[in-house]
Motif scaffolding. Structure first.
Motif, mmCIF file in Angstrom:
data_model
loop_
_atom_site.group_PDB
_atom_site.id
_atom_site.type_symbol
_atom_site.label_atom_id
_atom_site.label_comp_id
_atom_site.label_asym_id
_atom_site.label_seq_id
_atom_site.Cartn_x
_atom_site.Cartn_y
_atom_site.Cartn_z
ATOM 1 N N HIS A 5 0.832 -1.204 0.000
ATOM 2 C CA HIS A 5 0.000 0.000 0.000
ATOM 3 C C HIS A 5 0.867 1.255 0.000
ATOM 4 C CE1 HIS A 5 0.690 0.016 4.382
ATOM 5 N NE2 HIS A 5 0.397 1.298 4.323
ATOM 6 N N LEU A 6 2.180 1.081 0.117
ATOM 7 C CA LEU A 6 3.091 2.218 0.021
ATOM 8 C C LEU A 6 3.423 2.459 -1.446
ATOM 9 C CD1 LEU A 6 5.766 1.603 2.812
ATOM 10 C CD2 LEU A 6 3.867 3.208 2.863
ATOM 11 N N SER A 7 3.447 3.717 -1.803
ATOM 12 C CA SER A 7 3.853 4.047 -3.168
ATOM 13 C C SER A 7 5.363 3.832 -3.297
ATOM 14 C CB SER A 7 3.519 5.506 -3.476
ATOM 15 O OG SER A 7 4.373 6.374 -2.745
ATOM 16 N N GLU A 8 5.811 3.819 -4.531
ATOM 17 C CA GLU A 8 7.244 3.692 -4.769
ATOM 18 C C GLU A 8 7.990 4.851 -4.102
ATOM 19 O OE1 GLU A 8 10.272 3.627 -8.563
ATOM 20 O OE2 GLU A 8 8.255 2.825 -8.850
ATOM 21 N N ASP A 9 7.416 6.053 -4.168
ATOM 22 C CA ASP A 9 8.037 7.214 -3.528
ATOM 23 C C ASP A 9 8.125 7.034 -2.012
ATOM 24 O OD1 ASP A 9 8.454 8.508 -5.926
ATOM 25 O OD2 ASP A 9 6.724 9.833 -5.730
ATOM 26 N N GLN A 10 7.081 6.499 -1.411
ATOM 27 C CA GLN A 10 7.089 6.293 0.041
ATOM 28 C C GLN A 10 8.116 5.239 0.434
ATOM 29 O OE1 GLN A 10 2.912 5.494 0.084
ATOM 30 N NE2 GLN A 10 2.399 7.487 0.984
ATOM 31 N N GLN A 11 8.255 4.211 -0.384
ATOM 32 C CA GLN A 11 9.278 3.199 -0.111
ATOM 33 C C GLN A 11 10.674 3.817 -0.232
ATOM 34 O OE1 GLN A 11 8.609 -0.446 -2.346
ATOM 35 N NE2 GLN A 11 6.404 -0.228 -2.068
ATOM 36 N N LYS A 12 10.842 4.694 -1.207
ATOM 37 C CA LYS A 12 12.128 5.365 -1.380
ATOM 38 C C LYS A 12 12.455 6.255 -0.188
ATOM 39 C CE LYS A 12 12.217 5.344 -6.410
ATOM 40 N NZ LYS A 12 12.136 6.154 -7.637
ATOM 41 N N VAL A 13 11.444 6.901 0.387
ATOM 42 C CA VAL A 13 11.668 7.727 1.575
ATOM 43 C C VAL A 13 12.239 6.877 2.702
ATOM 44 C CG1 VAL A 13 10.517 9.042 3.419
ATOM 45 C CG2 VAL A 13 9.993 9.532 1.026
ATOM 46 N N LEU A 14 11.685 5.679 2.896
ATOM 47 C CA LEU A 14 12.202 4.782 3.935
ATOM 48 C C LEU A 14 13.660 4.419 3.668
ATOM 49 C CD1 LEU A 14 9.184 2.376 4.523
ATOM 50 C CD2 LEU A 14 10.183 3.948 6.193
ATOM 51 N N VAL A 15 13.982 4.127 2.421
ATOM 52 C CA VAL A 15 15.356 3.770 2.073
ATOM 53 C C VAL A 15 16.286 4.969 2.272
ATOM 54 C CG1 VAL A 15 16.884 3.031 0.191
ATOM 55 C CG2 VAL A 15 14.666 1.923 0.514
ATOM 56 N N ILE A 16 15.834 6.153 1.866
ATOM 57 C CA ILE A 16 16.643 7.371 2.050
ATOM 58 C C ILE A 16 16.908 7.616 3.529
ATOM 59 C CG2 ILE A 16 16.572 9.904 1.889
ATOM 60 C CD1 ILE A 16 15.130 9.473 -0.860
ATOM 61 N N LEU A 17 15.879 7.458 4.361
ATOM 62 C CA LEU A 17 16.051 7.658 5.798
ATOM 63 C C LEU A 17 17.025 6.636 6.392
ATOM 64 C CD1 LEU A 17 12.373 8.486 6.774
ATOM 65 C CD2 LEU A 17 14.349 10.035 6.917
ATOM 66 N N LYS A 18 16.911 5.402 5.938
ATOM 67 C CA LYS A 18 17.817 4.354 6.427
ATOM 68 C C LYS A 18 19.259 4.670 6.040
ATOM 69 C CE LYS A 18 18.813 -0.550 6.186
ATOM 70 N NZ LYS A 18 18.419 -1.866 5.738
ATOM 71 N N LEU A 19 19.467 5.038 4.785
ATOM 72 C CA LEU A 19 20.813 5.369 4.319
ATOM 73 C C LEU A 19 21.353 6.613 5.014
ATOM 74 C CD1 LEU A 19 20.413 4.693 0.493
ATOM 75 C CD2 LEU A 19 21.709 3.319 2.149
ATOM 76 N N ASP A 20 20.503 7.615 5.190
ATOM 77 C CA ASP A 20 20.937 8.845 5.841
ATOM 78 C C ASP A 20 21.387 8.574 7.269
ATOM 79 O OD1 ASP A 20 21.235 11.790 5.907
ATOM 80 O OD2 ASP A 20 19.677 11.628 7.446
ATOM 81 N N ALA A 21 20.609 7.822 8.015
ATOM 82 C CA ALA A 21 20.979 7.509 9.399
ATOM 83 C C ALA A 21 22.317 6.774 9.429
ATOM 84 C CB ALA A 21 19.881 6.683 10.069
#
Length: 131
Positions: A5-21
């Motif tokens: 139910h997450l859009s591709e953009d929302q999934q990318k936000v999670l990945v960006i946050l993980k990488l940023d941390a």
């Protein structure tokens, strides 16, 4: 397979946050000798901004709405600790050896928080992908 139910953009936000941390943690931990030496020798604090810069401060609240409650709490804990360390370094009058000890303790705490954050992000990405 369950449709996310997450859009591709929302999934990318999670990945960006993980990488940023992960990148923020790596800079704080792996560049410690350099930034503490600069602090001790030059008595300047301007370089701390580069070490502690992160994308979390730029994320829109709407982008976080699709994150699980566990991810949001873990993000808050991680970036609150990052901000605590930045504030300490920006304002401390402690001697360099005490600063190093305090930072080493903070890095250990951050590492534990980062592991928990990664577990929650990975779990949400897996659940959302239907794995």
């Amino acid at each position: 397979m369950v449709k996310s139910h997450l859009s591709e953009d929302q999934q990318k936000v999670l990945v960006i946050l993980k990488l940023d941390a992960s990148h923020v943690f790596d800079r704080i931990k792996n560049r410690m000798d350099e930034y503490l030496r600069t602090f001790a020798v030059k008595r300047t604090r301007v370089h701390f901004k580069d070490i502690f810069s992160n994308r979390y401060e730029q994320i829109n609240v709407d982008d976080l709405k699709e994150c699980s409650e566990e991810v949001i709490i873990a993000l808050d804990k991680f970036y609150s600790k990052v901000n605590d360390l930045f504030w300490y370094l920006s304002h401390t009058e402690d001697l360099p050896n005490f600063v190093r000890d305090k930072l080493n303790q903070g890095v250990r705490e951050l590492e534990n928080i980062l592991q928990i954050l990664n577990v929650h992000i990975d779990a949400q990405l897996r659940v959302e992908a239907g794995e």
